[in-house]
Scaffold this active site. Sequence first.
Site: not given
Ligand code: AMP
Length: 402
Positions: A7, A14, A91, A180, A241, A283, A285, A331, A333, A335, A385
Amino acid sequence: MKVLIINSGSSSLKFQLLDFDKRVVMAQGICERIGIDNSRIQFRRYDEEKIKHNRDFETHEDAVRAMVEILTSPQYGVISDLAEIEAIGHRVVHGAESFAEPAVVTEEVKDCIREAFLWGPLHNPANLLGIEVCERLMEGIPQVAVFDTAFHQTMPPEAYLYALPYELYEEHGVRRYGFHGTSHQYVSERAAAMCESDPENCKIIVCHLGNGSSLCAVKNGKSIDTSMGLTPLAGLPMGTRCGDIDPAIPGFIADVEHLTLQEIDNLMNKRSGVLGLSGISSDFRDLVAARDRGHARAKLAIDIFTYQLKKYIGAYAAALGGLDILCFTAGVGENDDELRYEVCKDLGFLGIEIDQEKNRGLRSKEARISTKDSKVAVLVIPTNEELSIARQTVRLLGLADA
Ligand code: AMP
Protein backbone atom coordinates in the site's frame (compact mmCIF):
# COMPACT_ATOMS: atom_id res chain seq x y z
CA MET A 1 2.26 -19.64 -1.23
CA LYS A 2 3.75 -16.27 -0.27
CA VAL A 3 2.00 -13.11 -1.40
CA LEU A 4 3.27 -9.59 -0.78
CA ILE A 5 0.74 -6.78 -0.33
CA ILE A 6 1.82 -3.19 -0.91
CA ASN A 7 0.00 0.00 0.00
CA SER A 8 2.09 2.85 -1.33
CA GLY A 9 1.15 6.34 -0.15
CA SER A 10 2.66 9.72 -0.86
CA SER A 11 5.09 9.60 2.07
CA SER A 12 4.69 6.05 3.38
CA LEU A 13 4.78 2.50 2.12
CA LYS A 14 3.00 -0.25 4.04
CA PHE A 15 3.69 -3.91 3.33
CA GLN A 16 2.54 -7.29 4.50
CA LEU A 17 3.89 -10.70 3.54
CA LEU A 18 1.24 -13.40 3.80
CA ASP A 19 1.52 -17.15 3.82
CA PHE A 20 -1.64 -17.42 1.78
CA ASP A 21 -2.30 -21.13 2.27
CA LYS A 22 -2.17 -20.81 6.03
CA ARG A 23 -3.78 -17.34 6.02
CA VAL A 24 -0.94 -16.18 8.25
CA VAL A 25 0.85 -12.81 8.25
CA MET A 26 4.55 -13.71 8.13
CA ALA A 27 5.73 -10.13 8.50
CA GLN A 28 4.49 -6.61 8.13
CA GLY A 29 5.90 -3.15 8.22
CA ILE A 30 5.79 0.45 7.20
CA CYS A 31 8.36 2.82 5.74
CA GLU A 32 7.43 6.27 6.97
CA ARG A 33 8.34 9.84 6.11
CA ILE A 34 9.67 9.03 2.65
CA GLY A 35 11.40 12.15 1.32
CA ILE A 36 11.07 13.89 4.71
CA ASP A 37 13.68 13.99 7.47
CA ASN A 38 13.61 11.40 10.28
CA SER A 39 12.36 8.67 7.98
CA ARG A 40 12.18 5.18 9.44
CA ILE A 41 11.09 1.62 8.86
CA GLN A 42 9.04 -0.30 11.40
CA PHE A 43 8.87 -4.03 10.97
CA ARG A 44 7.28 -6.90 12.81
CA ARG A 45 7.83 -10.56 12.22
CA TYR A 46 5.02 -12.94 12.99
CA ASP A 47 4.82 -13.30 16.78
CA GLU A 48 7.76 -11.02 17.49
CA GLU A 49 8.39 -7.57 18.86
CA LYS A 50 8.21 -4.63 16.55
CA ILE A 51 11.61 -3.34 15.49
CA LYS A 52 12.32 0.18 14.37
CA HIS A 53 15.21 1.47 12.27
CA ASN A 54 15.87 5.04 11.41
CA ARG A 55 16.85 5.16 7.75
CA ASP A 56 17.06 7.80 5.11
CA PHE A 57 14.40 7.24 2.47
CA GLU A 58 14.78 9.88 -0.19
CA THR A 59 12.46 8.04 -2.56
CA HIS A 60 9.96 5.17 -2.78
CA GLU A 61 12.73 3.17 -4.42
CA ASP A 62 14.82 3.50 -1.22
CA ALA A 63 11.80 2.35 0.78
CA VAL A 64 11.20 -0.74 -1.36
CA ARG A 65 14.93 -1.57 -1.16
CA ALA A 66 14.75 -1.33 2.64
CA MET A 67 11.67 -3.57 2.67
CA VAL A 68 13.40 -6.18 0.50
CA GLU A 69 16.50 -6.04 2.67
CA ILE A 70 14.60 -6.60 5.89
CA LEU A 71 12.32 -9.33 4.49
CA THR A 72 15.42 -11.28 3.37
CA SER A 73 17.73 -10.31 6.24
CA PRO A 74 19.30 -13.34 8.01
CA GLN A 75 18.70 -11.65 11.36
CA TYR A 76 15.12 -10.34 11.05
CA GLY A 77 13.83 -11.72 7.77
CA VAL A 78 11.25 -14.36 6.96
CA ILE A 79 12.40 -15.45 3.49
CA SER A 80 15.84 -16.19 2.11
CA ASP A 81 15.15 -15.20 -1.48
CA LEU A 82 12.71 -12.87 -3.20
CA ALA A 83 11.90 -15.67 -5.63
CA GLU A 84 9.85 -17.24 -2.81
CA ILE A 85 7.25 -14.50 -3.35
CA GLU A 86 4.75 -15.71 -5.94
CA ALA A 87 2.71 -12.58 -6.41
CA ILE A 88 2.43 -8.94 -5.39
CA GLY A 89 -0.92 -7.27 -4.80
CA HIS A 90 -1.09 -3.46 -4.81
CA ARG A 91 -3.79 -1.33 -3.29
CA VAL A 92 -4.81 1.32 -5.81
CA VAL A 93 -7.34 3.88 -4.65
CA HIS A 94 -8.96 5.05 -7.88
CA GLY A 95 -9.84 2.85 -10.82
CA ALA A 96 -12.43 5.28 -12.24
CA GLU A 97 -14.74 3.50 -14.72
CA SER A 98 -11.87 1.46 -16.19
CA PHE A 99 -11.81 -1.21 -13.51
CA ALA A 100 -14.72 -3.19 -12.10
CA GLU A 101 -12.27 -5.97 -11.18
CA PRO A 102 -8.63 -6.24 -10.14
CA ALA A 103 -6.15 -6.24 -13.01
CA VAL A 104 -2.78 -7.82 -13.75
CA VAL A 105 -0.34 -4.92 -14.12
CA THR A 106 0.51 -4.19 -17.77
CA GLU A 107 1.52 -1.00 -19.59
CA GLU A 108 -2.14 -0.47 -20.50
CA VAL A 109 -3.29 -0.89 -16.90
CA LYS A 110 -0.65 1.60 -15.75
CA ASP A 111 -1.91 4.08 -18.37
CA CYS A 112 -5.44 3.75 -16.96
CA ILE A 113 -4.17 4.29 -13.39
CA ARG A 114 -2.38 7.41 -14.71
CA GLU A 115 -5.58 8.64 -16.37
CA ALA A 116 -7.34 8.30 -13.01
CA PHE A 117 -4.89 10.81 -11.42
CA LEU A 118 -7.58 13.35 -12.26
CA TRP A 119 -10.02 11.83 -9.73
CA GLY A 120 -7.50 10.47 -7.22
CA PRO A 121 -4.76 13.13 -7.23
CA LEU A 122 -3.66 12.43 -3.66
CA HIS A 123 -3.36 8.66 -3.91
CA ASN A 124 -3.03 7.34 -7.45
CA PRO A 125 0.39 8.87 -8.26
CA ALA A 126 1.88 7.24 -5.14
CA ASN A 127 0.10 3.94 -5.85
CA LEU A 128 1.54 3.89 -9.37
CA LEU A 129 4.99 4.78 -8.10
CA GLY A 130 4.87 1.77 -5.76
CA ILE A 131 3.96 -0.49 -8.68
CA GLU A 132 6.74 0.86 -10.90
CA VAL A 133 9.40 0.53 -8.22
CA CYS A 134 8.33 -3.07 -7.48
CA GLU A 135 8.47 -3.86 -11.20
CA ARG A 136 12.06 -2.64 -11.28
CA LEU A 137 13.30 -4.17 -8.04
CA MET A 138 11.32 -7.41 -8.05
CA GLU A 139 11.33 -8.22 -11.74
CA GLY A 140 9.52 -11.33 -12.82
CA ILE A 141 7.05 -11.49 -9.92
CA PRO A 142 3.51 -11.00 -11.26
CA GLN A 143 1.77 -7.90 -9.93
CA VAL A 144 -1.90 -7.17 -9.55
CA ALA A 145 -3.65 -3.86 -8.92
CA VAL A 146 -6.71 -4.03 -6.66
CA PHE A 147 -8.90 -0.92 -6.74
CA ASP A 148 -10.84 0.66 -3.86
CA THR A 149 -13.48 1.83 -6.30
CA ALA A 150 -13.92 -1.43 -8.26
CA PHE A 151 -16.52 -3.09 -6.01
CA HIS A 152 -18.84 -0.11 -6.47
CA GLN A 153 -18.82 -0.22 -10.26
CA THR A 154 -22.02 -2.29 -10.09
CA MET A 155 -23.99 0.71 -8.80
CA PRO A 156 -26.87 1.69 -11.11
CA PRO A 157 -26.89 5.19 -12.68
CA GLU A 158 -29.59 6.42 -10.32
CA ALA A 159 -27.15 5.80 -7.45
CA TYR A 160 -23.97 7.10 -9.06
CA LEU A 161 -25.10 10.16 -11.03
CA TYR A 162 -25.35 13.63 -9.53
CA ALA A 163 -28.09 16.02 -10.62
CA LEU A 164 -25.59 18.22 -12.45
CA PRO A 165 -25.41 18.95 -16.20
CA TYR A 166 -25.01 15.50 -17.77
CA GLU A 167 -22.05 16.74 -19.85
CA LEU A 168 -19.95 16.97 -16.67
CA TYR A 169 -20.32 13.22 -16.32
CA GLU A 170 -19.69 12.54 -20.00
CA GLU A 171 -16.74 14.89 -20.39
CA HIS A 172 -15.09 14.82 -16.98
CA GLY A 173 -16.39 11.71 -15.22
CA VAL A 174 -18.17 13.67 -12.47
CA ARG A 175 -20.08 10.90 -10.67
CA ARG A 176 -20.09 8.88 -7.45
CA TYR A 177 -17.30 6.30 -7.43
CA GLY A 178 -17.20 5.25 -3.76
CA PHE A 179 -14.21 3.93 -1.82
CA HIS A 180 -13.33 1.28 0.80
CA GLY A 181 -14.52 -1.24 -1.81
CA THR A 182 -12.03 -3.92 -0.77
CA SER A 183 -13.27 -3.70 2.81
CA HIS A 184 -16.97 -3.64 1.87
CA GLN A 185 -16.50 -6.65 -0.38
CA TYR A 186 -14.54 -8.62 2.20
CA VAL A 187 -16.96 -7.85 5.04
CA SER A 188 -20.11 -8.53 3.01
CA GLU A 189 -18.72 -11.88 1.83
CA ARG A 190 -17.78 -12.85 5.40
CA ALA A 191 -21.21 -11.71 6.61
CA ALA A 192 -23.07 -13.99 4.20
CA ALA A 193 -20.76 -16.87 5.14
CA MET A 194 -21.23 -16.27 8.89
CA CYS A 195 -25.00 -16.32 8.49
CA GLU A 196 -24.83 -19.29 6.12
CA SER A 197 -26.86 -17.17 3.70
CA ASP A 198 -26.74 -17.39 -0.05
CA PRO A 199 -24.64 -14.33 -1.04
CA GLU A 200 -26.68 -14.17 -4.26
CA ASN A 201 -29.84 -13.66 -2.30
CA CYS A 202 -29.00 -11.37 0.57
CA LYS A 203 -29.44 -7.70 1.54
CA ILE A 204 -26.54 -6.34 3.55
CA ILE A 205 -25.47 -2.94 4.88
CA VAL A 206 -21.78 -2.61 5.76
CA CYS A 207 -20.79 0.27 8.06
CA HIS A 208 -17.03 0.83 7.69
CA LEU A 209 -16.37 3.26 10.55
CA GLY A 210 -12.79 4.37 11.02
CA ASN A 211 -10.85 7.57 10.50
CA GLY A 212 -12.56 7.57 7.15
CA SER A 213 -16.09 6.17 7.19
CA SER A 214 -18.47 4.90 4.57
CA LEU A 215 -21.54 2.70 4.25
CA CYS A 216 -22.33 0.33 1.46
CA ALA A 217 -25.61 -1.29 0.46
CA VAL A 218 -24.89 -4.75 -0.93
CA LYS A 219 -27.66 -6.60 -2.76
CA ASN A 220 -27.05 -10.17 -3.89
CA GLY A 221 -23.28 -9.74 -3.61
CA LYS A 222 -23.12 -6.43 -5.48
CA SER A 223 -22.70 -2.85 -4.28
CA ILE A 224 -25.83 -0.89 -5.21
CA ASP A 225 -25.00 2.30 -3.30
CA THR A 226 -22.30 3.78 -1.11
CA SER A 227 -21.92 6.99 0.85
CA MET A 228 -18.58 8.33 -0.45
CA GLY A 229 -18.74 10.08 -3.79
CA LEU A 230 -16.47 11.48 -6.47
CA THR A 231 -14.00 11.80 -3.61
CA PRO A 232 -13.83 10.32 -0.09
CA LEU A 233 -15.14 13.62 1.34
CA ALA A 234 -18.82 12.73 0.94
CA GLY A 235 -21.19 10.79 3.18
CA LEU A 236 -20.84 10.45 6.94
CA PRO A 237 -18.94 13.02 8.99
CA MET A 238 -15.49 11.50 9.61
CA GLY A 239 -12.40 12.11 11.75
CA THR A 240 -11.50 15.33 9.95
CA ARG A 241 -13.77 15.31 6.85
CA CYS A 242 -17.13 17.04 6.85
CA GLY A 243 -19.15 14.46 4.91
CA ASP A 244 -22.41 15.61 3.30
CA ILE A 245 -23.09 19.32 3.55
CA ASP A 246 -25.17 21.82 1.59
CA PRO A 247 -23.18 22.24 -1.66
CA ALA A 248 -23.65 26.03 -1.42
CA ILE A 249 -21.61 26.19 1.80
CA PRO A 250 -18.12 26.37 0.17
CA GLY A 251 -19.18 29.46 -1.82
CA PHE A 252 -20.67 31.00 1.30
CA ILE A 253 -17.49 30.37 3.32
CA ALA A 254 -15.40 31.81 0.49
CA ASP A 255 -17.37 35.06 0.80
CA VAL A 256 -17.49 35.41 4.56
CA GLU A 257 -14.02 34.08 5.42
CA HIS A 258 -12.26 35.26 2.23
CA LEU A 259 -10.75 31.84 1.59
CA THR A 260 -9.55 30.35 -1.67
CA LEU A 261 -10.99 27.12 -3.06
CA GLN A 262 -7.87 25.29 -1.95
CA GLU A 263 -8.15 26.65 1.59
CA ILE A 264 -11.81 25.60 1.75
CA ASP A 265 -10.89 22.16 0.44
CA ASN A 266 -8.32 21.89 3.22
CA LEU A 267 -10.88 23.08 5.81
CA MET A 268 -13.42 20.45 4.71
CA ASN A 269 -10.87 17.63 4.53
CA LYS A 270 -8.56 18.35 7.47
CA ARG A 271 -10.36 20.58 9.97
CA SER A 272 -13.96 19.37 9.91
CA GLY A 273 -15.72 16.14 10.91
CA VAL A 274 -15.67 15.18 14.58
CA LEU A 275 -12.45 17.18 15.03
CA GLY A 276 -14.13 20.37 13.83
CA LEU A 277 -17.28 19.74 15.86
CA SER A 278 -15.57 18.78 19.12
CA GLY A 279 -12.61 21.13 18.83
CA ILE A 280 -10.44 18.52 20.55
CA SER A 281 -9.66 15.44 18.48
CA SER A 282 -10.41 13.38 15.38
CA ASP A 283 -9.81 10.19 17.35
CA PHE A 284 -12.96 8.51 18.65
CA ARG A 285 -11.16 7.13 21.72
CA ASP A 286 -10.30 10.70 22.77
CA LEU A 287 -13.86 11.81 22.12
CA VAL A 288 -15.40 8.97 24.09
CA ALA A 289 -13.08 9.73 27.03
CA ALA A 290 -13.85 13.47 26.85
CA ARG A 291 -17.61 12.87 26.59
CA ASP A 292 -17.48 10.61 29.63
CA ARG A 293 -15.74 13.47 31.51
CA GLY A 294 -18.63 15.76 30.56
CA HIS A 295 -17.20 17.54 27.50
CA ALA A 296 -20.34 18.83 25.75
CA ARG A 297 -18.93 19.22 22.25
CA ALA A 298 -17.29 15.79 22.28
CA LYS A 299 -20.76 14.40 23.05
CA LEU A 300 -22.27 16.54 20.29
CA ALA A 301 -19.73 15.23 17.75
CA ILE A 302 -20.49 11.60 18.64
CA ASP A 303 -24.25 12.27 18.63
CA ILE A 304 -24.10 13.83 15.16
CA PHE A 305 -22.04 10.93 13.83
CA THR A 306 -24.50 8.43 15.34
CA TYR A 307 -27.52 10.29 13.98
CA GLN A 308 -26.14 10.49 10.45
CA LEU A 309 -25.25 6.81 10.58
CA LYS A 310 -28.82 5.90 11.55
CA LYS A 311 -30.17 8.02 8.69
CA TYR A 312 -27.96 6.22 6.18
CA ILE A 313 -28.98 2.80 7.50
CA GLY A 314 -32.63 3.76 7.03
CA ALA A 315 -31.96 5.09 3.54
CA TYR A 316 -30.04 1.98 2.49
CA ALA A 317 -32.66 -0.37 3.92
CA ALA A 318 -35.11 1.46 1.63
CA ALA A 319 -32.70 1.25 -1.33
CA LEU A 320 -32.27 -2.49 -0.74
CA GLY A 321 -36.01 -3.06 -0.25
CA GLY A 322 -35.36 -4.72 3.12
CA LEU A 323 -32.44 -5.82 5.22
CA ASP A 324 -31.01 -9.20 6.25
CA ILE A 325 -27.61 -8.30 7.74
CA LEU A 326 -26.12 -5.14 9.28
CA CYS A 327 -22.31 -5.21 9.75
CA PHE A 328 -19.95 -3.02 11.73
CA THR A 329 -16.27 -2.88 10.80
CA ALA A 330 -13.03 -0.78 11.01
CA GLY A 331 -11.60 0.92 14.14
CA VAL A 332 -14.80 2.46 15.50
CA GLY A 333 -17.21 -0.18 14.22
CA GLU A 334 -15.14 -3.06 15.57
CA ASN A 335 -14.43 -1.51 18.97
CA ASP A 336 -17.00 1.03 20.08
CA ASP A 337 -19.77 -1.06 21.65
CA GLU A 338 -21.62 1.97 22.96
CA LEU A 339 -21.86 3.54 19.53
CA ARG A 340 -23.11 0.26 18.06
CA TYR A 341 -25.78 0.16 20.77
CA GLU A 342 -26.81 3.80 20.26
CA VAL A 343 -27.16 3.23 16.51
CA CYS A 344 -29.17 0.02 16.80
CA LYS A 345 -31.35 0.59 19.82
CA ASP A 346 -34.03 2.61 18.02
CA LEU A 347 -34.02 0.58 14.81
CA GLY A 348 -36.40 -2.11 16.03
CA PHE A 349 -38.89 -0.99 13.38
CA LEU A 350 -36.41 -2.29 10.76
CA GLY A 351 -36.19 -5.65 12.54
CA ILE A 352 -32.89 -4.82 14.27
CA GLU A 353 -32.66 -6.08 17.86
CA ILE A 354 -29.25 -5.74 19.44
CA ASP A 355 -28.28 -8.06 22.32
CA GLN A 356 -26.33 -5.99 24.84
CA GLU A 357 -24.96 -9.10 26.55
CA LYS A 358 -23.20 -10.01 23.34
CA ASN A 359 -22.37 -6.47 22.25
CA ARG A 360 -20.96 -5.07 25.49
CA GLY A 361 -17.18 -5.20 25.62
CA LEU A 362 -16.85 -6.94 22.24
CA ARG A 363 -13.75 -5.72 20.42
CA SER A 364 -12.11 -6.72 17.13
CA LYS A 365 -13.69 -10.14 16.99
CA GLU A 366 -16.14 -11.70 14.57
CA ALA A 367 -19.45 -12.08 16.35
CA ARG A 368 -23.19 -11.85 15.99
CA ILE A 369 -24.52 -9.22 18.39
CA SER A 370 -28.25 -9.39 17.63
CA THR A 371 -30.82 -11.28 19.66
CA LYS A 372 -31.94 -14.73 18.60
CA ASP A 373 -35.26 -13.29 17.44
CA SER A 374 -33.85 -10.29 15.60
CA LYS A 375 -35.04 -10.35 11.99
CA VAL A 376 -31.81 -8.66 10.94
CA ALA A 377 -28.50 -10.28 11.91
CA VAL A 378 -26.18 -7.64 13.37
CA LEU A 379 -22.53 -8.59 13.01
CA VAL A 380 -19.13 -7.27 14.02
CA ILE A 381 -16.52 -8.29 11.44
CA PRO A 382 -12.92 -7.05 11.64
CA THR A 383 -11.99 -5.93 8.17
CA ASN A 384 -8.93 -7.44 6.50
CA GLU A 385 -8.12 -5.51 3.37
CA GLU A 386 -4.71 -7.17 2.96
CA LEU A 387 -6.19 -10.66 2.97
CA SER A 388 -8.83 -9.53 0.53
CA ILE A 389 -6.20 -8.03 -1.80
CA ALA A 390 -4.16 -11.25 -1.53
CA ARG A 391 -7.21 -13.37 -2.30
CA GLN A 392 -8.12 -11.29 -5.35
CA THR A 393 -4.49 -11.38 -6.52
CA VAL A 394 -4.21 -15.15 -6.20
CA ARG A 395 -7.62 -15.70 -7.78
CA LEU A 396 -6.86 -13.46 -10.76
CA LEU A 397 -3.48 -15.06 -11.42
CA GLY A 398 -5.06 -18.50 -11.19
CA LEU A 399 -2.53 -19.55 -8.54
CA ALA A 400 -5.09 -21.26 -6.32
CA ASP A 401 -8.75 -21.55 -5.57
CA ALA A 402 -9.06 -18.46 -3.41
P1 AMP B 1 -9.24 2.94 11.45
O1 AMP B 1 -9.22 4.11 10.51
O2 AMP B 1 -10.09 1.81 10.97
O3 AMP B 1 -7.88 2.51 11.90
O4 AMP B 1 -9.98 3.46 12.79
C1 AMP B 1 -9.42 4.46 13.60
C2 AMP B 1 -10.50 5.00 14.54
O5 AMP B 1 -10.97 3.91 15.38
C3 AMP B 1 -9.95 6.05 15.48
O6 AMP B 1 -10.86 7.14 15.56
C4 AMP B 1 -9.92 5.33 16.82
O7 AMP B 1 -10.11 6.19 17.90
C5 AMP B 1 -11.11 4.39 16.68
N1 AMP B 1 -11.07 3.36 17.73
C6 AMP B 1 -10.14 2.40 17.89
N2 AMP B 1 -10.41 1.70 19.05
C7 AMP B 1 -11.52 2.27 19.59
C8 AMP B 1 -12.29 2.03 20.77
N3 AMP B 1 -11.97 1.06 21.63
N4 AMP B 1 -13.38 2.82 21.01
C9 AMP B 1 -13.69 3.81 20.16
N5 AMP B 1 -13.00 4.09 19.03
C10 AMP B 1 -11.93 3.32 18.75
